[in-house]
Design an enzyme around this catalytic site. Structure first.
Site, PDB file in Angstrom:
ATOM      1  N   CYS A 195     -13.369  18.635  31.799  1.00 28.68           N
ATOM      2  CA  CYS A 195     -14.035  17.266  32.060  1.00 28.68           C
ATOM      3  C   CYS A 195     -13.481  16.167  31.988  1.00 28.68           C
ATOM      4  O   CYS A 195     -13.051  15.286  32.986  1.00 28.68           O
ATOM      5  CB  CYS A 195     -15.281  17.248  30.881  1.00 28.68           C
ATOM      6  SG  CYS A 195     -16.404  18.510  31.175  1.00 28.68           S
TER       7      CYS A 195
ATOM      8  N   GLU B  63     -19.594   8.318  30.263  1.00 25.81           N
ATOM      9  CA  GLU B  63     -18.293   8.284  29.740  1.00 25.81           C
ATOM     10  C   GLU B  63     -17.518   6.915  30.319  1.00 25.81           C
ATOM     11  O   GLU B  63     -17.590   6.693  31.578  1.00 25.81           O
ATOM     12  CB  GLU B  63     -17.426   9.480  30.284  1.00 25.81           C
ATOM     13  CG  GLU B  63     -18.061  10.801  29.943  1.00 25.81           C
ATOM     14  CD  GLU B  63     -17.981  10.797  28.290  1.00 25.81           C
ATOM     15  OE1 GLU B  63     -17.065   9.937  27.416  1.00 25.81           O
ATOM     16  OE2 GLU B  63     -18.642  11.953  27.692  1.00 25.81           O
TER      17      GLU B  63
ATOM     18  N   HIS C 200     -21.418  13.164  30.972  1.00 24.35           N
ATOM     19  CA  HIS C 200     -21.938  14.492  30.292  1.00 24.35           C
ATOM     20  C   HIS C 200     -23.238  14.532  29.976  1.00 24.35           C
ATOM     21  O   HIS C 200     -24.198  13.692  29.675  1.00 24.35           O
ATOM     22  CB  HIS C 200     -21.001  14.330  29.026  1.00 24.35           C
ATOM     23  CG  HIS C 200     -19.784  14.978  28.930  1.00 24.35           C
ATOM     24  ND1 HIS C 200     -18.479  14.425  28.540  1.00 24.35           N
ATOM     25  CD2 HIS C 200     -19.277  16.412  29.342  1.00 24.35           C
ATOM     26  CE1 HIS C 200     -17.498  15.154  28.565  1.00 24.35           C
ATOM     27  NE2 HIS C 200     -17.684  16.499  29.075  1.00 24.35           N
TER      28      HIS C 200
END
Length: 213
Positions: free
Chosen positions: A142, A79, A165
């Site tokens: 998240c 991410e 993730h």
């Protein structure tokens, strides 16, 4: 010291591969002589950040890699950015479902990961692990933790951190499912690769890993 985190199960699942992978990766890194610890976070808005902040205070890590499950994604997702927005499509494990609420009131709109995501991407692909740089961590717990981590690390100069993730693991899927998944051993190795590549990197690679939409 290296801190890895994963989440407890949510959404009716009995397991969460992010926690299994974080726990196993920490053990793998300790076997290599690194000081690594894993902490399981509740899948609850607010509580997850409080548990994370307590772990930061207790362990005082130099590197933090938080992980979460992204069921339906076929690859490890590094991410890039966390946004200051909670917008829950489903309730968390405590029944909370905030809509259009800031993660941190008065905080900036977004934070970038301080992990070398391009270097980690190259290392993962070299290791034969499907991976991508992701431009969104969603707006559920998240992203909430990712933003909370980076908001906390602004007060801890020299500590790098970010969010990864992971897909489903095969054991979560019913027979005949066409949902993508990766074996837990590969998820575990992916987190270990992210840690190793980060520790060996001071300046990220300049390679294309963006998106057109």
């Amino acid at each position: 010291m290296i801190l890895l985190t994963g989440f407890e199960p949510f959404g009716g699942e009995s397991t969460n591969p992010s926690w299994s992978a974080a726990r196993d990766a920490a053990a793998e890194l300790r076997a290599e002589g690194l000081d690594a610890r894993a902490v399981e976070l509740p899948c609850v808005f607010g509580d997850a950040i409080r548990v994370l902040e307590a772990a930061l205070e207790r362990h005082r890590p130099e590197l933090v890699v938080c992980a979460g499950q992204a069921g339906g994604r076929p690859r490890i997702s590094l991410e890039r950015i966390a946004i200051n927005c909670d917008d829950a499509r489903i309730p968390d494990n405590a029944g909370n479902a905030p809509v259009d609420q800031p993660v941190a009131s008065g905080g900036p709109a977004a934070y970038f990961s301080t992990l070398p995501v391009k270097t980690a991407l190259a290392a993962l692909l070299t290791a034969g692990i499907p991976a991508e740089v992701s431009q969104t961590a969603g707006t559920y717990v998240c992203n909430h933790v990712f933003y909370g981590l980076m908001h906390a690390l602004r007060l801890r100069p020299g500590t790098r951190g970010g969010f990864v993730h992971v897909p489903f693991e095969p054991a979560q899927l019913p027979a005949g499912s066409n949902q993508p998944s990766l074996p837990l051993a590969q998820l575990t190795e992916a987190l270990a690769v992210v840690v190793r590549s980060t520790l060996a990197t001071t300046a990220d690679l300049k390679i294309a890993a963006g998106a057109t939409h």
